[in-house]
Design a protein around this motif. Structure first.
Motif, PDB file in Angstrom:
ATOM      1  N   ASN A 296     -22.662  34.441 -61.470  1.00 49.77           N
ATOM      2  CA  ASN A 296     -23.141  34.018 -62.772  1.00 49.77           C
ATOM      3  C   ASN A 296     -22.889  32.543 -63.000  1.00 49.77           C
ATOM      4  O   ASN A 296     -23.703  31.841 -63.600  1.00 49.77           O
ATOM      5  N   ALA A 297     -21.746  32.060 -62.550  1.00 48.00           N
ATOM      6  CA  ALA A 297     -21.434  30.642 -62.729  1.00 48.00           C
ATOM      7  C   ALA A 297     -22.428  29.776 -61.978  1.00 48.00           C
ATOM      8  O   ALA A 297     -22.896  28.759 -62.487  1.00 48.00           O
ATOM      9  N   ILE A 298     -22.773  30.158 -60.756  1.00 51.43           N
ATOM     10  CA  ILE A 298     -23.735  29.391 -59.978  1.00 51.43           C
ATOM     11  C   ILE A 298     -25.084  29.377 -60.680  1.00 51.43           C
ATOM     12  O   ILE A 298     -25.726  28.338 -60.801  1.00 51.43           O
ATOM     13  N   ASN A 299     -25.537  30.540 -61.164  1.00 52.94           N
ATOM     14  CA  ASN A 299     -26.820  30.600 -61.841  1.00 52.94           C
ATOM     15  C   ASN A 299     -26.849  29.665 -63.036  1.00 52.94           C
ATOM     16  O   ASN A 299     -27.847  29.006 -63.318  1.00 52.94           O
ATOM     17  N   PHE A 300     -25.739  29.605 -63.776  1.00 54.07           N
ATOM     18  CA  PHE A 300     -25.681  28.750 -64.950  1.00 54.07           C
ATOM     19  C   PHE A 300     -25.616  27.278 -64.575  1.00 54.07           C
ATOM     20  O   PHE A 300     -26.345  26.450 -65.120  1.00 54.07           O
ATOM     21  N   LEU A 301     -24.789  26.956 -63.618  1.00 55.37           N
ATOM     22  CA  LEU A 301     -24.539  25.555 -63.322  1.00 55.37           C
ATOM     23  C   LEU A 301     -25.745  24.859 -62.729  1.00 55.37           C
ATOM     24  O   LEU A 301     -25.906  23.654 -62.905  1.00 55.37           O
ATOM     25  N   THR A 302     -26.620  25.574 -62.055  1.00 55.84           N
ATOM     26  CA  THR A 302     -27.800  24.936 -61.485  1.00 55.84           C
ATOM     27  C   THR A 302     -28.767  24.491 -62.571  1.00 55.84           C
ATOM     28  O   THR A 302     -29.677  23.721 -62.309  1.00 55.84           O
TER      29      THR A 302
ATOM     30  N   PHE B 202     -12.959  25.796 -56.911  1.00 57.79           N
ATOM     31  CA  PHE B 202     -14.330  26.289 -56.753  1.00 57.79           C
ATOM     32  C   PHE B 202     -15.249  25.092 -56.544  1.00 57.79           C
ATOM     33  O   PHE B 202     -15.161  24.082 -57.259  1.00 57.79           O
ATOM     34  N   VAL B 203     -16.133  25.186 -55.551  1.00 60.38           N
ATOM     35  CA  VAL B 203     -17.035  24.088 -55.211  1.00 60.38           C
ATOM     36  C   VAL B 203     -18.449  24.637 -55.057  1.00 60.38           C
ATOM     37  O   VAL B 203     -18.656  25.695 -54.441  1.00 60.38           O
ATOM     38  N   LEU B 204     -19.407  23.930 -55.626  1.00 66.09           N
ATOM     39  CA  LEU B 204     -20.810  24.307 -55.502  1.00 66.09           C
ATOM     40  C   LEU B 204     -21.624  23.099 -55.074  1.00 66.09           C
ATOM     41  O   LEU B 204     -21.578  22.044 -55.720  1.00 66.09           O
ATOM     42  N   PHE B 205     -22.364  23.235 -53.965  1.00 67.33           N
ATOM     43  CA  PHE B 205     -23.294  22.200 -53.533  1.00 67.33           C
ATOM     44  C   PHE B 205     -24.669  22.509 -54.121  1.00 67.33           C
ATOM     45  O   PHE B 205     -25.274  23.531 -53.795  1.00 67.33           O
ATOM     46  N   ASN B 206     -25.155  21.648 -54.995  1.00 62.18           N
ATOM     47  CA  ASN B 206     -26.436  21.862 -55.667  1.00 62.18           C
ATOM     48  C   ASN B 206     -27.445  20.842 -55.130  1.00 62.18           C
ATOM     49  O   ASN B 206     -27.578  19.733 -55.618  1.00 62.18           O
ATOM     50  N   GLY B 207     -28.162  21.244 -54.115  1.00 64.29           N
ATOM     51  CA  GLY B 207     -29.128  20.339 -53.518  1.00 64.29           C
ATOM     52  C   GLY B 207     -29.165  20.571 -52.016  1.00 64.29           C
ATOM     53  O   GLY B 207     -28.464  21.448 -51.497  1.00 64.29           O
ATOM     54  N   VAL B 208     -29.998  19.802 -51.421  1.00 63.25           N
ATOM     55  CA  VAL B 208     -30.792  18.680 -51.911  1.00 63.25           C
ATOM     56  C   VAL B 208     -31.913  19.206 -52.812  1.00 63.25           C
ATOM     57  O   VAL B 208     -32.463  20.286 -52.583  1.00 63.25           O
ATOM     58  N   ARG B 209     -32.274  18.420 -53.856  1.00 68.85           N
ATOM     59  CA  ARG B 209     -33.315  18.797 -54.795  1.00 68.85           C
ATOM     60  C   ARG B 209     -34.369  17.691 -54.846  1.00 68.85           C
ATOM     61  O   ARG B 209     -34.081  16.529 -54.553  1.00 68.85           O
ATOM     62  N   GLN B 210     -35.598  18.080 -55.253  1.00 66.68           N
ATOM     63  CA  GLN B 210     -36.677  17.094 -55.353  1.00 66.68           C
ATOM     64  C   GLN B 210     -37.345  17.202 -56.711  1.00 66.68           C
ATOM     65  O   GLN B 210     -37.634  18.285 -57.202  1.00 66.68           O
TER      66      GLN B 210
ATOM     67  N   ILE C 276     -34.493  22.199 -52.359  1.00 65.86           N
ATOM     68  CA  ILE C 276     -34.720  22.121 -50.917  1.00 65.86           C
ATOM     69  C   ILE C 276     -33.563  22.790 -50.184  1.00 65.86           C
ATOM     70  O   ILE C 276     -33.752  23.552 -49.255  1.00 65.86           O
ATOM     71  N   GLY C 277     -32.333  22.495 -50.636  1.00 70.46           N
ATOM     72  CA  GLY C 277     -31.169  23.152 -50.076  1.00 70.46           C
ATOM     73  C   GLY C 277     -30.484  22.332 -49.000  1.00 70.46           C
ATOM     74  O   GLY C 277     -30.734  21.135 -48.812  1.00 70.46           O
ATOM     75  N   ARG C 278     -29.619  23.015 -48.273  1.00 66.58           N
ATOM     76  CA  ARG C 278     -28.822  22.397 -47.206  1.00 66.58           C
ATOM     77  C   ARG C 278     -28.533  23.471 -46.171  1.00 66.58           C
ATOM     78  O   ARG C 278     -28.799  24.656 -46.404  1.00 66.58           O
TER      79      ARG C 278
END
Length: 275
Positions: A5-11, A86-94, A174-176
């Motif tokens: 849930n945290a990931i869904n929100f933070l993005t 806790f660490v979240l990588f958000n990207g790469v994004r375009q 795009i992601g990683r």
């Protein structure tokens, strides 16, 4: 709060640079690292969990080689367990927007930044508090930014049930390595057909070409944003929105049957008159 849930929100939270105005946003890329701590004793994320957002897109690109090689352990070791459990990588994004303009033009303080051990530079653009949220659920984002999509551009949109709201994609994931999303804009045309996203009942994913500029301002700097199954981000059209953009309501079989029965009934009356 669950980590999912945290990931869904933070993005939902950033999805845009907070540093400069620009009229050449479409196609530019960026990346973010979100980190925070400590966690609960059982490893879950507390409801009032605060995270720092590091952002890099200053040259309209994410330094992919450095970003791809970062690990959660690297971030935790750099900041410490208490600050980066806790660490979240958000990207790469375009970006899919064409123009970005800040709504608060007063002088802003110099933002702090981090330079990780591998040389990755990340500006600390925000502190966010994670609240429970599922995908396909709008979240209010205080961003004080106006987005513009230019006329004749192709846009990718979500239409809420009964056309209660329209959301236009602002950026795609795009992601990683280990978490790839959509590699190119061309693949956005067939997200549903390819099974990449599954809109909930009543939602419509569509592609259209703009007849005129689309501008989303928000209310007092706050805009509703949601993410789909693969963390593409969408901004809600300002209210009141143009209802002519709503798709026509589907005609179900029952409506067609009623129309046929009504027509048959009129014919029967005519026959009776002739008799």
């Amino acid at each position: 709060m669950s980590i999912k849930n945290a990931i869904n929100f933070l993005t939902l939270l950033l999805g845009f640079p907070q540093l400069v105005n620009s009229q050449e946003m479409r196609g530019s890329q960026y990346c973010e690292i979100l980190f925070g701590g400590p966690l609960e004793a059982d490893g879950s994320i507390p409801d009032d969990f605060q995270m720092t957002v590091g952002w890099n897109g200053l040259n309209r690109v994410c330094p992919n080689d450095l970003f791809y090689n970062m690990t959660e352990e690297d971030v935790t070791a750099f900041h410490g367990e208490d600050k980066a459990a806790f660490v979240l990588f958000n990207g790469v994004r375009q970006f899919l927007i064409d123009e970005l303009n800040r709504q608060d033009e007063e002088d802003r303080p110099q933002l702090p930044f981090d330079v990780y051990d591998n040389g990755l530079f990340m500006v600390r653009v925000a502190q966010v508090v994670a609240n429970p949220a599922e995908r396909w659920v709008p979240a209010s984002v205080d961003r004080k930014v106006t987005f513009t999509w230019y006329a004749n551009q192709t846009v990718f949109e979500l239409v809420a049930p009964n056309c209660s709201a329209i959301y236009t994609m602002q950026s795609f994931m795009i992601g990683r390595p280990g978490e790839w999303g959509v590699p190119t804009e061309e693949e956005l045309f067939t997200l549903v057909e390819d099974g990449r996203i599954s809109p909930p009942e009543g939602w419509i994913y569509r592609v259209r070409v703009l007849d005129e500029d689309l501008v989303i301002i928000g209310v007092n700097g706050v805009t509703e944003v949601l993410s789909d199954d693969i963390r593409n981000s969408y901004s809600r059209h300002d209210l009141p929105f143009d209802t002519t953009l709503c798709p026509p309501p589907p005609q179900n079989d029952e409506d067609e049957e009623v129309e046929v029965n009504s027509t048959n009934g009129d014919n029967d009356d005519d026959d009776d008159d002739n008799n």
